[in-house]
Design a protein around this motif. Sequence first.
Motif, PDB file in Angstrom:
ATOM      1  N   ASN A 120      -9.439   8.151   2.142  1.00 50.93           N
ATOM      2  CA  ASN A 120     -10.878   8.447   2.218  1.00 50.93           C
ATOM      3  C   ASN A 120     -11.655   7.500   3.132  1.00 50.93           C
ATOM      4  O   ASN A 120     -12.510   7.928   3.900  1.00 50.93           O
ATOM      5  CB  ASN A 120     -11.502   8.369   0.818  1.00 50.93           C
ATOM      6  CG  ASN A 120     -11.154   9.593   0.006  1.00 50.93           C
ATOM      7  OD1 ASN A 120     -10.522  10.522   0.504  1.00 50.93           O
ATOM      8  ND2 ASN A 120     -11.562   9.599  -1.243  1.00 50.93           N
ATOM      9  N   ALA A 144      -8.494  -6.226   2.055  1.00 49.87           N
ATOM     10  CA  ALA A 144      -7.466  -6.715   1.124  1.00 49.87           C
ATOM     11  C   ALA A 144      -6.170  -7.092   1.840  1.00 49.87           C
ATOM     12  O   ALA A 144      -5.344  -7.827   1.300  1.00 49.87           O
ATOM     13  CB  ALA A 144      -7.184  -5.657   0.066  1.00 49.87           C
ATOM     14  N   LYS A 198      -5.814  -2.038  10.070  1.00 50.53           N
ATOM     15  CA  LYS A 198      -6.559  -2.554  11.239  1.00 50.53           C
ATOM     16  C   LYS A 198      -7.638  -3.547  10.864  1.00 50.53           C
ATOM     17  O   LYS A 198      -7.992  -4.424  11.637  1.00 50.53           O
ATOM     18  CB  LYS A 198      -7.138  -1.390  12.038  1.00 50.53           C
ATOM     19  CG  LYS A 198      -8.168  -0.557  11.312  1.00 50.53           C
ATOM     20  CD  LYS A 198      -8.489   0.706  12.081  1.00 50.53           C
ATOM     21  CE  LYS A 198      -7.576   1.845  11.691  1.00 50.53           C
ATOM     22  NZ  LYS A 198      -7.692   3.063  12.432  1.00 50.53           N
ATOM     23  N   SER A 222      -3.530   0.502  -7.696  1.00 53.19           N
ATOM     24  CA  SER A 222      -3.921   1.070  -8.999  1.00 53.19           C
ATOM     25  C   SER A 222      -3.121   2.305  -9.416  1.00 53.19           C
ATOM     26  O   SER A 222      -3.158   2.698 -10.572  1.00 53.19           O
ATOM     27  CB  SER A 222      -5.408   1.442  -8.961  1.00 53.19           C
ATOM     28  OG  SER A 222      -5.618   2.438  -7.974  1.00 53.19           O
ATOM     29  N   ASN A 223      -2.426   2.928  -8.485  1.00 54.17           N
ATOM     30  CA  ASN A 223      -1.734   4.177  -8.805  1.00 54.17           C
ATOM     31  C   ASN A 223      -0.352   3.881  -9.412  1.00 54.17           C
ATOM     32  O   ASN A 223       0.687   3.997  -8.748  1.00 54.17           O
ATOM     33  CB  ASN A 223      -1.612   5.028  -7.533  1.00 54.17           C
ATOM     34  CG  ASN A 223      -1.168   6.444  -7.826  1.00 54.17           C
ATOM     35  OD1 ASN A 223      -0.651   6.728  -8.905  1.00 54.17           O
ATOM     36  ND2 ASN A 223      -1.360   7.340  -6.868  1.00 54.17           N
ATOM     37  N   PHE A 233       4.289  -2.534  -3.002  1.00 54.10           N
ATOM     38  CA  PHE A 233       3.021  -2.985  -3.606  1.00 54.10           C
ATOM     39  C   PHE A 233       2.040  -1.829  -3.595  1.00 54.10           C
ATOM     40  O   PHE A 233       1.868  -1.155  -2.572  1.00 54.10           O
ATOM     41  CB  PHE A 233       2.414  -4.153  -2.815  1.00 54.10           C
ATOM     42  CG  PHE A 233       0.988  -4.452  -3.225  1.00 54.10           C
ATOM     43  CD1 PHE A 233       0.720  -5.310  -4.285  1.00 54.10           C
ATOM     44  CD2 PHE A 233      -0.083  -3.849  -2.571  1.00 54.10           C
ATOM     45  CE1 PHE A 233      -0.595  -5.562  -4.690  1.00 54.10           C
ATOM     46  CE2 PHE A 233      -1.401  -4.095  -2.966  1.00 54.10           C
ATOM     47  CZ  PHE A 233      -1.652  -4.950  -4.026  1.00 54.10           C
ATOM     48  N   ASP A 242      -1.170   2.041  14.051  1.00 58.32           N
ATOM     49  CA  ASP A 242      -2.269   2.935  14.407  1.00 58.32           C
ATOM     50  C   ASP A 242      -1.826   3.752  15.628  1.00 58.32           C
ATOM     51  O   ASP A 242      -1.266   3.189  16.577  1.00 58.32           O
ATOM     52  CB  ASP A 242      -3.492   2.061  14.770  1.00 58.32           C
ATOM     53  CG  ASP A 242      -4.787   2.697  14.341  1.00 58.32           C
ATOM     54  OD1 ASP A 242      -4.790   3.886  14.019  1.00 58.32           O
ATOM     55  OD2 ASP A 242      -5.813   1.986  14.351  1.00 58.32           O
ATOM     56  N   GLY A 263       0.846  -1.203   0.000  1.00 54.13           N
ATOM     57  CA  GLY A 263       0.000   0.000   0.000  1.00 54.13           C
ATOM     58  C   GLY A 263       0.873   1.241   0.000  1.00 54.13           C
ATOM     59  O   GLY A 263       0.585   2.217   0.701  1.00 54.13           O
ATOM     60  N   SER A 264       1.958   1.212  -0.811  1.00 52.24           N
ATOM     61  CA  SER A 264       2.963   2.293  -0.755  1.00 52.24           C
ATOM     62  C   SER A 264       2.424   3.625  -1.264  1.00 52.24           C
ATOM     63  O   SER A 264       2.972   4.677  -0.951  1.00 52.24           O
ATOM     64  CB  SER A 264       4.211   1.905  -1.554  1.00 52.24           C
ATOM     65  OG  SER A 264       3.887   1.781  -2.929  1.00 52.24           O
TER      66      SER A 264
HETATM   67  P1  NDP Z   1      -5.201   5.140   1.484  1.00 55.31           P
HETATM   68  O1  NDP Z   1      -6.544   5.041   0.880  1.00 55.31           O
HETATM   69  O2  NDP Z   1      -4.500   6.441   1.495  1.00 55.31           O
HETATM   70  O3  NDP Z   1      -4.227   4.080   0.779  1.00 55.31           O
HETATM   71  C1  NDP Z   1      -4.613   2.780   0.574  1.00 55.31           C
HETATM   72  C2  NDP Z   1      -3.510   1.965  -0.052  1.00 55.31           C
HETATM   73  O4  NDP Z   1      -4.032   0.645  -0.257  1.00 55.31           O
HETATM   74  C3  NDP Z   1      -3.068   2.477  -1.410  1.00 55.31           C
HETATM   75  O5  NDP Z   1      -1.711   2.153  -1.608  1.00 55.31           O
HETATM   76  C4  NDP Z   1      -3.947   1.690  -2.382  1.00 55.31           C
HETATM   77  O6  NDP Z   1      -3.358   1.510  -3.651  1.00 55.31           O
HETATM   78  C5  NDP Z   1      -4.062   0.354  -1.649  1.00 55.31           C
HETATM   79  N1  NDP Z   1      -5.342  -0.311  -1.938  1.00 55.31           N
HETATM   80  C6  NDP Z   1      -6.559   0.257  -2.055  1.00 55.31           C
HETATM   81  N2  NDP Z   1      -7.488  -0.671  -2.339  1.00 55.31           N
HETATM   82  C7  NDP Z   1      -6.828  -1.852  -2.408  1.00 55.31           C
HETATM   83  C8  NDP Z   1      -7.232  -3.185  -2.697  1.00 55.31           C
HETATM   84  N3  NDP Z   1      -8.498  -3.495  -2.974  1.00 55.31           N
HETATM   85  N4  NDP Z   1      -6.292  -4.149  -2.688  1.00 55.31           N
HETATM   86  C9  NDP Z   1      -5.004  -3.862  -2.392  1.00 55.31           C
HETATM   87  N5  NDP Z   1      -4.571  -2.610  -2.123  1.00 55.31           N
HETATM   88  C10 NDP Z   1      -5.471  -1.634  -2.121  1.00 55.31           C
HETATM   89  O7  NDP Z   1      -5.339   4.536   2.963  1.00 55.31           O
HETATM   90  P2  NDP Z   1      -4.519   4.924   4.259  1.00 55.31           P
HETATM   91  O8  NDP Z   1      -3.065   4.949   3.976  1.00 55.31           O
HETATM   92  O9  NDP Z   1      -5.141   6.094   4.914  1.00 55.31           O
HETATM   93  O10 NDP Z   1      -4.859   3.676   5.188  1.00 55.31           O
HETATM   94  C11 NDP Z   1      -4.257   2.415   4.988  1.00 55.31           C
HETATM   95  C12 NDP Z   1      -4.553   1.528   6.192  1.00 55.31           C
HETATM   96  O11 NDP Z   1      -3.954   2.105   7.338  1.00 55.31           O
HETATM   97  C13 NDP Z   1      -6.054   1.405   6.513  1.00 55.31           C
HETATM   98  O12 NDP Z   1      -6.314   0.123   6.995  1.00 55.31           O
HETATM   99  C14 NDP Z   1      -6.274   2.436   7.601  1.00 55.31           C
HETATM  100  O13 NDP Z   1      -7.335   2.100   8.458  1.00 55.31           O
HETATM  101  C15 NDP Z   1      -4.941   2.354   8.337  1.00 55.31           C
HETATM  102  N6  NDP Z   1      -4.581   3.565   9.079  1.00 55.31           N
HETATM  103  C16 NDP Z   1      -4.386   4.743   8.414  1.00 55.31           C
HETATM  104  C17 NDP Z   1      -4.061   5.899   9.096  1.00 55.31           C
HETATM  105  C18 NDP Z   1      -3.762   7.164   8.371  1.00 55.31           C
HETATM  106  O14 NDP Z   1      -3.372   8.149   9.012  1.00 55.31           O
HETATM  107  N7  NDP Z   1      -3.927   7.245   7.085  1.00 55.31           N
HETATM  108  C19 NDP Z   1      -3.949   5.896  10.569  1.00 55.31           C
HETATM  109  C20 NDP Z   1      -4.127   4.601  11.165  1.00 55.31           C
HETATM  110  C21 NDP Z   1      -4.438   3.491  10.448  1.00 55.31           C
HETATM  111  P3  NDP Z   1      -3.631   2.525  -4.903  1.00 55.31           P
HETATM  112  O15 NDP Z   1      -3.723   3.906  -4.321  1.00 55.31           O
HETATM  113  O16 NDP Z   1      -2.416   2.327  -5.743  1.00 55.31           O
HETATM  114  O17 NDP Z   1      -4.878   2.092  -5.553  1.00 55.31           O
END
Ligand code: NDP
Length: 392
Positions: free
Chosen positions: A205, A104, A124, A38-39, A35, A149, A9-10
């Motif tokens: 989002n 995922a 989480k 889609s981006n 990994f 978290d 989820g980079s």
């Molecule tokens: P984002 O929406 O910013 O990023 C999500 C990432 O996951 C992107 O790299 C995206 O890839 C990838 N992704 C999206 N859908 C899928 C899928 N169906 N299969 C595989 N990969 C997928 O999320 P956040 O970074 O905000 O959050 C990530 C996780 O961390 C969540 O579980 C969230 O609850 C947790 N979290 C986040 C915090 C925060 O401050 N942001 C704080 C605490 C926990 P691409 O963009 O390339 O499509």
Amino acid sequence: MKKRIAILGSTGSIGTQALDVIAAHPDFFSVELLFANSNADLLIEQSTAFKPNVVIIGKKELFDKVNTALSPHSIKVYAGMDSLIQCMNMETLDMVLAAMMGYAGLLPVTEALKNGKPVAIANKETLVVAGDLITKIAAENKAAILPVDSEHSAIFQCLQGEQINPIRKIILTASGGPFRGKDKNFLNTVTPQQALKHPNWSMGNKITIDSATLMNKGLEMIEAKWLFGLKPEQIEVIVHPQSIIHSMVEFEDGSIKAQMGLPDMKLPIQYALAYPKRLAHGYTNFDFTLFPQLTFEKPDDETFRCLSMARQVMIAGGNAPCIMNAANEVAVDAFLNSQIGFLEIPVVIEHCLDKISQSKALSLDDYQRFDRESREAAKHFIQHKSITSPVR
Ligand code: NDP
Ligand code: MG
């Protein structure tokens, strides 16, 4: 030796901040695998900058684009979730950061733990869906799960040096989100744009909407239950709008330890990646005089029904958290696409919890089946607009 990290989820909010942390500590970390789903453009940019050995794009139709762009570099490029799962046994991986959004994360995190890899977990939802199984697999394979978290990182930090001391309870702090203090009439008409404006944190989002409904805190209660082996009654939630105290632990003698700092996810990310070491940081230092008042209030779980629902689900256990999580993911997506209103999110979840029968001891296959069933039930419910009166 540098710690070689895989970032799942980079391209997300956590993923990009993790890369900032790694870039700030080049002697301590290197990137072994990236990994993204889609981006492709950002993944290519990150890969060119950090030169990982392996890059995986989730969407297979984007493989050619990523592969062509990275062909001048000696980087192996793959596509699809199956490739990611296979790579979780790479000998060159020292740690996996699970930073993808939603359900995922379940399969790759399971696979990483089966291979004995320490997992820094932001995702989480994986612990919410299958915390029982995940913590068992981690224990069997002596693989550490390190919280990212901010609340769970705070509790983890408070627990350092307290191995012999039982926890009386933990206090999870919640900002209250953008709609703190609002009533149901107001919430009935809020738009996705309003809900996406979080007062203190900039995040993806889905989690931003979860913060607005307080489902995020509900998910975090279940996450804490599994990470710290707690009973539901040991987990308290308190609203702390300044987001300076990230969470607290109360011990048997009544003493309470809190972890504090400015709301910046780079800190808990860095703590998990570098654990047990604390690395220097280049961010703004905390100034107490700028925060003369730290305030606390009870969460309004009558208006924000997702929080009370999540507590009941945590108590029920079994497949209930998996059903709730899947229904929530579908409902949040529908809200973001203006298919349902804000107050209809808990109605969709409640429908799925009522419709799918309860079940206990679960395998990975069971979780996958209940996730599918709940998603189908939620989508059907939304499509047929069986929702009547969300304002109760
Ligand atoms: P984002 O929406 O910013 O990023 C999500 C990432 O996951 C992107 O790299 C995206 O890839 C990838 N992704 C999206 N859908 C899928 C899928 N169906 N299969 C595989 N990969 C997928 O999320 P956040 O970074 O905000 O959050 C990530 C996780 O961390 C969540 O579980 C969230 O609850 C947790 N979290 C986040 C915090 C925060 O401050 N942001 C704080 C605490 C926990 P691409 O963009 O390339 O499509
Ligand atoms: Mg949090």
